[in-house]
Motif scaffolding. Structure first.
Motif, PDB file in Angstrom:
ATOM      1  N   UNK C   1      37.678  52.953  31.620  1.00  0.00           N
ATOM      2  CA  UNK C   1      39.023  52.962  32.495  1.00  0.00           C
ATOM      3  C   UNK C   1      39.705  51.593  32.117  1.00  0.00           C
ATOM      4  N   UNK C   2      41.168  51.700  31.970  1.00  0.00           N
ATOM      5  CA  UNK C   2      41.957  50.669  31.419  1.00  0.00           C
ATOM      6  C   UNK C   2      42.548  49.856  32.610  1.00  0.00           C
ATOM      7  N   UNK C   3      42.598  48.570  32.631  1.00  0.00           N
ATOM      8  CA  UNK C   3      43.253  47.730  33.453  1.00  0.00           C
ATOM      9  C   UNK C   3      44.252  46.880  32.913  1.00  0.00           C
ATOM     10  N   UNK C   5      45.851  42.731  33.340  1.00  0.00           N
ATOM     11  CA  UNK C   5      45.229  41.682  33.507  1.00  0.00           C
ATOM     12  C   UNK C   5      45.888  40.910  34.814  1.00  0.00           C
ATOM     13  N   UNK C   7      44.844  37.673  37.630  1.00  0.00           N
ATOM     14  CA  UNK C   7      44.647  35.963  37.688  1.00  0.00           C
ATOM     15  C   UNK C   7      43.483  35.471  36.838  1.00  0.00           C
ATOM     16  N   UNK C  34      38.426  43.618  41.159  1.00  0.00           N
ATOM     17  CA  UNK C  34      37.703  43.967  39.701  1.00  0.00           C
ATOM     18  C   UNK C  34      37.897  42.729  38.943  1.00  0.00           C
ATOM     19  N   UNK C  35      36.807  42.530  38.046  1.00  0.00           N
ATOM     20  CA  UNK C  35      36.902  41.435  36.942  1.00  0.00           C
ATOM     21  C   UNK C  35      35.698  41.223  36.062  1.00  0.00           C
ATOM     22  N   UNK C  36      35.966  40.144  35.403  1.00  0.00           N
ATOM     23  CA  UNK C  36      34.928  39.715  34.519  1.00  0.00           C
ATOM     24  C   UNK C  36      34.344  38.546  34.926  1.00  0.00           C
ATOM     25  N   UNK C 116      37.975  36.520  35.085  1.00  0.00           N
ATOM     26  CA  UNK C 116      39.326  37.090  34.879  1.00  0.00           C
ATOM     27  C   UNK C 116      39.442  38.398  35.677  1.00  0.00           C
ATOM     28  N   UNK C 118      40.912  41.921  36.961  1.00  0.00           N
ATOM     29  CA  UNK C 118      41.494  43.091  36.336  1.00  0.00           C
ATOM     30  C   UNK C 118      42.243  43.686  37.367  1.00  0.00           C
ATOM     31  N   UNK C 123      37.054  50.233  40.823  1.00  0.00           N
ATOM     32  CA  UNK C 123      35.688  50.577  40.374  1.00  0.00           C
ATOM     33  C   UNK C 123      34.778  50.493  41.532  1.00  0.00           C
ATOM     34  N   UNK C 139      35.734  56.746  30.675  1.00  0.00           N
ATOM     35  CA  UNK C 139      36.429  56.068  29.726  1.00  0.00           C
ATOM     36  C   UNK C 139      37.654  56.049  30.411  1.00  0.00           C
TER      37      UNK C 139
END
Lengths: 139, 139, 139
Positions: C1-3, C5, C7, C34-36, C116, C118, C123, C139
């Motif tokens: 999945x595409x996000x 960016x 904050x 959503x984030x990392x 980070x 997203x 998700x 994907x």
């Protein structure tokens, strides 16, 4: 080398896939030529490499059973004209002790992977005569 | 604290460089005042620190030989008015067992490093009276 | 999945906080869906999980004393309609040996955390009937 940001992908790799092959295939399908890769999860029977400078190659340690994928760190660049993922992993056993190294192979139970595409001048791995394929060292 | 994105750097550190010194020098040369750092590679004779709260300082463990740099995680902020990298590393030996801690020193065989610059209000490390230099704890 | 960016947050968690609870609370307060997540620091008495496939649940290892937080890797997504952080950690003891796994709990001495955000299609973790709550593999 300085890059601008491309696409950001966060996804789960399906159970049963071979992780390194899947990441390389993902990069090819999505045409990610340069990027960073990170992730967590759980892998079955991972094989990890240790670069042995004297031998000029990788010694491979095969782990048995299921391991927590505690960290997955790496990058994507070109090798032989195709996207190539260079990935290192830390793996946790049932008692919490960690093993790790260069990811050679690992079957996915769970893998949650983040790929950040970078855009700019291409980075290409070339043999350095030591058993390593590296980018030019250049800021 | 919230930041916007600055420049993205992905590069290989030349063989023989001392890794921490190189990252600090890179940040100074490129004027990266705040950022995140990650990477993988292979280090010779790394020294890693464990913060001992009772002693108010780091106990340093010196490893001998070549280790896979399984993960390198950290950040860049200001200390004494200059860019300062705070980095932790996981290191894999020939049998795949891992050691790690606060990166004190390590000679590069290979290091592929990603630095993401952040832009915003400066983050500064100040002595906290415990042997640690920390940012203000603030969201 | 595409996000795309969102904050970027870099901050120090106050001493004494429980790390996982703090990251989950941060995501809720700032509405990061959503984030990392990544980070380094030093944790007291961390508890780490190993997913035991046969048992369909986590085996928890409790470590005593202070450990270097050598790596913290993970992501934020939705579970039961709320932001939920899934985090794995590598932890270093006084002699530099590493333990790690799924972060269950850990009291912060120091934690420098980068989140980070997203932006994109949400998700969501859903029970997969194995004792795991996972995103759809897509994907």
């Amino acid at each position: 080398m300085r890059f601008s940001k491309g696409r950001s992908f966060l996804f789960r790799v399906p159970e049963g896939e071979e992780l390194l092959e899947f990441v390389n295939g993902f990069a090819k399908r999505h045409n990610v030529l340069i990027g960073t890769v990170s992730g967590i999860g759980s892998l079955r029977s991972p094989k990890i490499g240790y670069f042995d400078e004297a031998a000029g190659g990788y010694k491979v340690n095969e782990l048995r059973g299921l391991y927590e994928l505690v960290s997955l760190s790496g990058n994507i660049s070109l090798k032989n004209g195709e996207p190539f993922a260079h990935i290192h992993v830390a793996l946790g056993g049932p008692d919490g002790s960690l093993h790790g190294g260069h990811l050679v192979e690992g079957e996915v139970l769970v893998a949650e992977v983040f790929i950040q595409e970078l855009l700019g001048e291409l980075l290409e791995r070339k043999p350095q005569g030591k058993g390593l394929a590296l980018w030019e060292a250049k800021e």
